[in-house]
Design an enzyme around this catalytic site. Structure first.
Site, mmCIF file in Angstrom:
data_model
loop_
_atom_site.group_PDB
_atom_site.id
_atom_site.type_symbol
_atom_site.label_atom_id
_atom_site.label_comp_id
_atom_site.label_asym_id
_atom_site.label_seq_id
_atom_site.Cartn_x
_atom_site.Cartn_y
_atom_site.Cartn_z
ATOM 1 N N PHE A 25 6.887 24.831 6.965
ATOM 2 C CA PHE A 25 7.592 23.553 6.902
ATOM 3 C C PHE A 25 6.697 22.451 7.454
ATOM 4 O O PHE A 25 6.260 22.517 8.612
ATOM 5 C CB PHE A 25 8.898 23.631 7.705
ATOM 6 C CG PHE A 25 9.871 24.643 7.145
ATOM 7 C CD1 PHE A 25 10.785 24.277 6.167
ATOM 8 C CD2 PHE A 25 9.849 25.974 7.569
ATOM 9 C CE1 PHE A 25 11.670 25.203 5.631
ATOM 10 C CE2 PHE A 25 10.730 26.905 7.049
ATOM 11 C CZ PHE A 25 11.646 26.524 6.077
ATOM 12 N N VAL A 64 7.174 26.320 11.482
ATOM 13 C CA VAL A 64 7.277 24.869 11.535
ATOM 14 C C VAL A 64 5.971 24.326 12.100
ATOM 15 O O VAL A 64 5.484 24.804 13.129
ATOM 16 C CB VAL A 64 8.438 24.474 12.478
ATOM 17 C CG1 VAL A 64 8.555 22.965 12.583
ATOM 18 C CG2 VAL A 64 9.737 25.098 11.991
ATOM 19 N N CYS A 65 5.394 23.312 11.474
ATOM 20 C CA CYS A 65 4.132 22.752 11.952
ATOM 21 C C CYS A 65 4.326 22.020 13.272
ATOM 22 O O CYS A 65 5.177 21.136 13.388
ATOM 23 C CB CYS A 65 3.561 21.790 10.919
ATOM 24 S SG CYS A 65 2.119 20.917 11.550
ATOM 25 N N VAL A 66 3.513 22.382 14.246
ATOM 26 C CA VAL A 66 3.647 21.798 15.582
ATOM 27 C C VAL A 66 3.370 20.295 15.572
ATOM 28 O O VAL A 66 4.123 19.507 16.169
ATOM 29 C CB VAL A 66 2.751 22.528 16.611
ATOM 30 C CG1 VAL A 66 1.284 22.471 16.240
ATOM 31 C CG2 VAL A 66 2.929 21.967 18.005
ATOM 32 N N GLY A 78 6.052 18.442 13.723
ATOM 33 C CA GLY A 78 7.270 18.549 14.524
ATOM 34 C C GLY A 78 7.262 17.595 15.708
ATOM 35 O O GLY A 78 8.262 16.930 15.991
#
Lengths: 127, 102, 119, 110
Positions: free
Chosen positions: C39, C77-79, C82
């Site tokens: 994501f 989820v991409c840090v 995010g």
């Protein structure tokens, strides 16, 4: 700030840019993707077509917007060993631009050549 | 070696479909999903371009997206095949690369 | 066959996440493996623990969670994306994990096919 | 957290990276280095200044690999190698030197 990732396979990756910067976040975050991909020793290609060409237009100045001008980062790609940047000639012409308007060295190719190049890719990432 | 292209925008709103058709190679597949399904209905001004493209490219449209938007499957342009999500997966598996035109 | 999936849009502004979910489910039903769903962009909002859609609408986040629980699908989820959007460990719905963009490139390398859903 | 320099409070995140990169000055760098247990020598400054110049030119903090290569190009292989850079900045020329140089926290980790 990452260490190299060890992977045996080398795939042909292409990041396809068709959207201009600033109006949406896509151009900026694609660039972050591209920078990370450099750590994986893959065969990375970047294509600029349609409004994506505006990402590498010279003379961007975002001061009055308070947004970060990330266009200088495209010039860092060479140091990341990402040197396969392609721009579609028809798209440049449609927009009244020429290679001199671009802030990084690119290879200008025709739509037909771009189509052939795309067909050679293993992984195409778009946004 | 062939590519599956997916397009998800109405050609009346954005240029994705035109861009896709301008780059797809003979033998590739193009699948219209989401708001791109409107392009597949006979009588729209984009339909002749699709019919033309169908000579070299395999054209598909996602049935559930057509149905959701009230589009009549009987009115889909000749040469465009209606598939479901399983057909989508089969197409993706049968193609060597997937290019989503966003 | 192993599929990698990239989701670029949030759960309710755009159909992208629904399309990706339907694709993933169909792939699993057909005996394929989903190597990873990554994501990125506003797609990171698919991982929020705080979404409460009206009861007569589908629950996009729960759909992903169930897929992860039933079929061990890796939802990443991409840090960096995010952090921009306020999706951090504490806001994560169970079933999702936060990691770096390298996980996307790795999915591109490891999976047999990579497919993107976005705007 | 915050750094106190000349009676002025400069805001930083919990890891010590500046909230506003324009707040940086050399005095602050010395303070950050002290917090990190780094005793700044001319060799340290050379790398920190290099990073700041790199950032000014490209608007990103370089990946370690890229930094090493760029330093080798500019200052020679004796300095453009991991051993040299990690001796100067034990927690990594990326993270630690970037923090001292006042660059944004590198988020693009693999």
């Amino acid at each position: 700030m990452e260490d190299d990732f060890e992977a045996g396979t080398v795939k042909k990756f292409m990041f396809v840019n068709r959207k201009p910067p600033y109006g949406t976040v896509y151009a900026l975050e694609v660039l972050e993707m591209v920078l990370i991909s450099a750590a994986f020793d893959q065969d990375v290609h970047i294509a600029f077509l349609d409004d994506g060409i505006y990402q590498i237009k010279k003379g961007q100045d975002t001061k009055d917007l308070g947004m970060k001008n990330f266009s200088p980062t495209y010039r860092a790609l060479e140091g990341y060993d990402i040197e396969k940047l392609f721009v579609e000639r028809e798209c440049l012409e449609e927009r009244g631009l020429s290679e001199d308007d671009l802030l990084v060295p690119v290879e200008v190719i025709s739509r037909a050549e771009m189509g052939k190049l795309m067909a050679e890719m293993d992984v195409v990432l778009t946004a | 070696m062939s590519t599956l292209h997916t397009v998800n925008k109405s050609p009346f709103e954005r240029s994705n479909l035109q861009a896709c058709l301008g780059h797809a190679q003979n033998g590739d597949s193009v699948l219209l999903i989401e708001d791109a399904v409107f392009a597949a209905i006979a009588g729209n001004t984009f339909a002749p371009k699709l019919a033309d493209a169908a000579q070299d490219i395999k054209l598909f449209v996602l049935g559930p997206d057509l149905k959701a938007r009230g589009m009549d499957p009987a009115k889909v342009v000749d040469g465009v095949n209606i598939i479901d999500y399983e057909g989508f997966v089969d197409l993706a598996a049968a193609s060597s690369t997937i290019h989503s035109w966003l | 066959m192993k599929f990698g999936i990239l989701v670029n849009e949030g759960p309710y502004n755009h159909q992208a996440s629904d399309s990706a979910y339907r694709f993933a489910k169909a792939a699993i039903d057909k005996g394929h493996e989903i190597f990873r769903v990554f994501f990125y962009y506003d797609g990171v909002l698919n991982a929020t623990a705080h979404s409460e859609p009206p009861s007569d609408d589908r629950n996009v986040i729960k759909n992903w969670q169930k897929l992860a629980a039933d079929h061990k699908v890796d939802l990443v989820v991409c840090v960096a994306a995010g952090l921009r959007r306020g999706i951090v460990e504490a806001s994560l719905a169970p079933g999702f994990r936060i990691s770096g963009l390298g996980q996307l490139i790795e999915a591109g390398i490891q999976a047999d096919r990579m497919i993107t859903f976005g705007d | 957290m915050a750094y106190e320099v000349n009676g002025k409070s400069i805001e930083a995140d919990e890891e010590g990276f500046l909230v506003n990169i324009n707040d940086w000055n050399e005095e602050l760098a010395g303070l950050v280095a002290k917090d990190e247990g780094v005793d700044m020598t001319p060799e340290h400054w050379e790398v920190v200044n290099f990073l700041r110049e790199y950032y000014a030119e490209y608007q990103i903090a370089p990946a370690v690999r890229v930094l090493t290569k760029a330093i080798a190009k500019k200052m020679g292989p004796d300095k453009g190698n991991n051993k040299y850079l990690y001796e100067l900045f034990p927690y990594g020329p990326g993270k630690q030197a970037c923090k001292i140089a006042g660059l944004p926290k590198p988020t693009g980790c693999v």
